[in-house]
Design an enzyme around this catalytic site. Structure first.
Site, mmCIF file in Angstrom:
data_model
loop_
_atom_site.group_PDB
_atom_site.id
_atom_site.type_symbol
_atom_site.label_atom_id
_atom_site.label_comp_id
_atom_site.label_asym_id
_atom_site.label_seq_id
_atom_site.Cartn_x
_atom_site.Cartn_y
_atom_site.Cartn_z
ATOM 1 N N SER A 61 14.634 2.997 4.530
ATOM 2 C CA SER A 61 15.460 1.805 4.344
ATOM 3 C C SER A 61 16.648 2.098 3.442
ATOM 4 C CB SER A 61 14.633 0.675 3.734
ATOM 5 O OG SER A 61 13.604 0.259 4.600
ATOM 6 N N HIS A 66 15.280 -1.208 -0.881
ATOM 7 C CA HIS A 66 14.254 -0.719 -1.799
ATOM 8 C C HIS A 66 14.392 -1.400 -3.163
ATOM 9 C CE1 HIS A 66 13.650 3.215 0.637
ATOM 10 N NE2 HIS A 66 12.731 2.326 0.942
ATOM 11 N N SER A 90 8.935 8.411 4.206
ATOM 12 C CA SER A 90 9.304 9.554 3.371
ATOM 13 C C SER A 90 8.491 9.633 2.096
ATOM 14 C CB SER A 90 10.789 9.471 3.000
ATOM 15 O OG SER A 90 11.007 8.404 2.088
ATOM 16 N N ASP A 111 0.897 5.672 6.531
ATOM 17 C CA ASP A 111 1.805 5.820 7.664
ATOM 18 C C ASP A 111 1.002 6.398 8.833
ATOM 19 O OD1 ASP A 111 5.159 5.909 7.798
ATOM 20 O OD2 ASP A 111 4.108 6.930 9.426
ATOM 21 N N HIS A 112 1.338 5.995 10.067
ATOM 22 C CA HIS A 112 0.547 6.494 11.193
ATOM 23 C C HIS A 112 1.126 7.746 11.839
ATOM 24 C CE1 HIS A 112 2.728 3.316 13.943
ATOM 25 N NE2 HIS A 112 3.532 4.229 13.478
ATOM 26 N N GLY A 145 -1.144 1.200 9.618
ATOM 27 C CA GLY A 145 -0.799 0.348 8.497
ATOM 28 C C GLY A 145 -1.031 -1.128 8.747
ATOM 29 N N THR A 218 4.258 -1.346 14.556
ATOM 30 C CA THR A 218 3.659 -1.255 15.884
ATOM 31 C C THR A 218 2.692 -0.081 15.947
ATOM 32 O OG1 THR A 218 4.194 -1.146 18.243
ATOM 33 C CG2 THR A 218 5.555 0.176 16.777
#
Length: 230
Positions: A61, A66, A90, A111-112, A145, A218
């Site tokens: 982002s 942030h 990241s 994170d996936h 997530g 997603t």
């Protein structure tokens, strides 16, 4: 004003975010100065106030988003707090959160995309190794997530870095009493806004914060088509 906060380095970026009224507290200013955004992006544009691709259909982002997130959550990111960062990517914001909760707190990043989890761990090990468990207070996990991290909850603070198509009840259920969730909500190509959910006396209080445009929260196949990465 948010898009005028570019910097030539981390310090100037943070200074400009403060001058433009996005960073409003000393705590957020200090942590964003301490955690160098340039460590997490392989780009000469690391300090531009705009989203940057980090591969696998994911962006980091813009710095102003942030900064907003840390300001919204700062009172729930105190010494000893427990926090969850969904879509940790990241690892930049996850590290900021870990610095804010201190040695007696805990932050879980989820994170996936396994490659992003591995890359974030490498970056953190190089520049912020004191934060990683078992000695530190930071865990980076690969997982969906949307389900949060029930085994590590409940949480004082939850941040979500992608847009949920609807109210994320799985994550709301993982809030502690008094906890706060910050999440973009809305359709992938439709209207989205940052929502704040707080748990007070067992009830959930929603607040609308601002309109945004985020990548969707997603499944992995939708985010990273099997034809290949970009």
């Amino acid at each position: 004003m948010t898009w005028r906060s570019h910097g030539t380095d981390n310090i100037s970026m943070v200074r400009n975010l403060g001058q433009n009224g996005i960073i409003q507290s000393q705590r957020v200013s200090e942590v964003m100065k301490k955690v160098d955004r340039g460590h997490f992006i392989d780009s000469r544009d690391a300090y531009r106030d705009s989203p940057q691709s980090i591969g696998f259909g994911v962006t980091i982002s813009a710095p102003h988003m942030h900064a907003y997130a840390l300001e919204w959550l700062k009172d729930h990111l105190t010494e000893g707090s427990k926090a969850l960062d969904v879509g940790s990517g990241s690892g930049y914001l996850t590290v900021c959160m870990a610095e804010m909760v201190g040695k007696t707190g805990k932050v879980v990043g989820v994170d996936h995309v396994q490659q992003l989890v591995d890359r974030s761990k490498t970056t953190i090990s190089k520049h912020y190794a004191h934060l990683l468990e078992p000695e530190g207070q930071l865990i980076m996990q690969c997982g969906d997530g949307r389900l949060g991290s029930p085994s590590e909850g409940p949480f004082d603070a939850i941040h979500v870095g992608a847009a949920s198509p609807e109210k994320p009840n799985n994550l709301i259920d993982q809030l502690k009493e008094g906890g706060r969730l910050i999440v973009p909500v809305g359709a992938e190509h439709g209207h989205q806004e940052i929502m704040q959910y707080e748990k007070r006396n067992g009830e959930i209080k929603p607040s609308h914060l601002m309109g945004v445009r985020y990548v969707p929260l997603t499944d992995l196949d939708h985010q990273v088509p099997k034809k290949g990465f970009f």
